[in-house]
Design an enzyme around this catalytic site. Sequence first.
Site, PDB file in Angstrom:
ATOM      1  N   TRP A 102     -23.786  25.485 -36.385  1.00 43.98           N
ATOM      2  CA  TRP A 102     -25.135  26.009 -36.114  1.00 43.98           C
ATOM      3  C   TRP A 102     -25.306  27.424 -36.619  1.00 43.98           C
ATOM      4  CZ3 TRP A 102     -28.432  22.447 -35.901  1.00 43.98           C
ATOM      5  CH2 TRP A 102     -28.190  21.254 -35.220  1.00 43.98           C
ATOM      6  N   ASP A 172     -28.366  32.494 -30.469  1.00 51.62           N
ATOM      7  CA  ASP A 172     -28.779  31.096 -30.348  1.00 51.62           C
ATOM      8  C   ASP A 172     -27.997  30.539 -29.150  1.00 51.62           C
ATOM      9  OD1 ASP A 172     -29.151  28.373 -30.433  1.00 51.62           O
ATOM     10  OD2 ASP A 172     -28.529  28.107 -32.520  1.00 51.62           O
ATOM     11  N   LYS A 196     -31.140  20.589 -24.585  1.00 47.01           N
ATOM     12  CA  LYS A 196     -29.754  20.558 -24.142  1.00 47.01           C
ATOM     13  C   LYS A 196     -29.674  20.851 -22.647  1.00 47.01           C
ATOM     14  CE  LYS A 196     -28.894  20.311 -28.622  1.00 47.01           C
ATOM     15  NZ  LYS A 196     -28.831  21.312 -29.679  1.00 47.01           N
TER      16      LYS A 196
HETATM   17  C1  LIG Z   1     -29.096  21.514 -31.054  1.00 51.86           C
HETATM   18  C2  LIG Z   1     -28.892  22.892 -31.578  1.00 51.86           C
HETATM   19  C3  LIG Z   1     -29.683  23.429 -32.595  1.00 51.86           C
HETATM   20  C4  LIG Z   1     -30.777  22.626 -33.288  1.00 51.86           C
HETATM   21  O1  LIG Z   1     -31.780  22.325 -32.406  1.00 51.86           O
HETATM   22  P1  LIG Z   1     -33.129  21.598 -32.901  1.00 51.86           P
HETATM   23  O2  LIG Z   1     -33.949  21.590 -31.660  1.00 51.86           O
HETATM   24  O3  LIG Z   1     -32.742  20.240 -33.358  1.00 51.86           O
HETATM   25  O4  LIG Z   1     -33.697  22.426 -33.976  1.00 51.86           O
HETATM   26  C5  LIG Z   1     -29.438  24.717 -33.004  1.00 51.86           C
HETATM   27  N1  LIG Z   1     -28.481  25.460 -32.438  1.00 51.86           N
HETATM   28  C6  LIG Z   1     -27.693  24.986 -31.448  1.00 51.86           C
HETATM   29  C7  LIG Z   1     -26.650  25.853 -30.856  1.00 51.86           C
HETATM   30  C8  LIG Z   1     -27.878  23.686 -30.990  1.00 51.86           C
HETATM   31  O5  LIG Z   1     -27.107  23.205 -30.008  1.00 51.86           O
END
Ligand SMILES: *Cc1c(COP(=O)(O)O)cnc(C)c1O
Length: 360
Positions: A102, A172, A196
């Site tokens: 990511w 993030d 999540k």
């Molecule tokens: C799932 C995830 C993403 C991507 O998320 P989307 O909603 O599909 O854009 C980005 N960063 C992390 C850490 C993630 O777990």
Amino acid sequence: MSRVWNFSAGPAVLPAEVLARASDEMLDWQGSGMCVMEMSHRGKEFIGIAAEAEKDLRELLAIPAHYKVLFLQGGATFQFAQVPMNLLGATGKADYAITGEWSKKAAKEAKAYGDIHIAASAEDRAHTYAPAQGAWRLRADASYVHYCSNETIGGVEFNWTPDTGTVPLVADASSHILSRPIEVSKYGLIYAGAQKNIGPAGLTIVVVREDLIGHARAGTPSVMDYKLQSDADSMLNTPPTYSIYVAGLVFKWLKALGGLAEIERRNVAKAKLLYDAIDAGGFYRNPVDKPDRSRMNVPFTLADARLDDAFLKGAQERGMLQLKGHRSVGGMRASIYNAMPVEGVQALVAYMKEFEQRHG
Ligand SMILES: *Cc1c(COP(=O)(O)O)cnc(C)c1O
């Protein structure tokens, strides 16, 4: 009705109490005679729902008053572009730490907007650790430093907050937000896709220090400009209303069970159960350095990859789903977010022992 143990990395398990409440309120939200999905986002009912969700989130994370909370769309991936478009500013420089898939994607996307420098990387050991503070090569004139505080695929979590001096830190936090208390004032901006650990897909939460907004690069679309969204209470256009409502129910669920200190206590206990089972013998293995192991996403491999399908099949027969590891890592991955009860982890651990006895 029967519910499975859902170990999906996202969209992921939600608290059963939250789903039951949403179900109770489906046809008639609190005497309004409407489902929340049917409400105007400009009406007093929905404005109240959104305001309460923000208030509860602020309380849970102890967000200081000089931070804005935005309820946006587009997922965390959208933020990979939106952060540089808004924060790169006059210097056009940003530093990124790479600890997995990511953060790598975030850096790649940002390169379209400015001078992106890789300040730290765990690539030398296949992204199985969080580079120590001393290994970060930061530029004093960068506009921000970006990292992924929990790498969902590799299962690497920062158990400490990087020190970037006066340069704003951007995280993030998609896959571990609300899993533990954090000190928001150490960050310039925190973002997280909801699916999540917060609620339904479609909602992305951004917590940003007030002084960092209002400097978007020329040409930034209005809906991507943090300042314009903030001025419009995140309702520059129609927001993901139902996702905001369910997220609000999740915030209330967290508050009722004792807030982030209590959920952290539960998460530590759940993760310990699972890692202890992995470390117990040579049959299962997790490659991440112990201090950097994620409490939320636990990848593990079997001693013999030819047993993977049998493991997954047996798990499915016992009501445990979505354990297949990410295609880039292989093996298994158990995501044990806030809403995964300890009983789910106990069931998995019992099955792992049983499987090892049969095949080990
Ligand atoms: C799932 C995830 C993403 C991507 O998320 P989307 O909603 O599909 O854009 C980005 N960063 C992390 C850490 C993630 O777990």
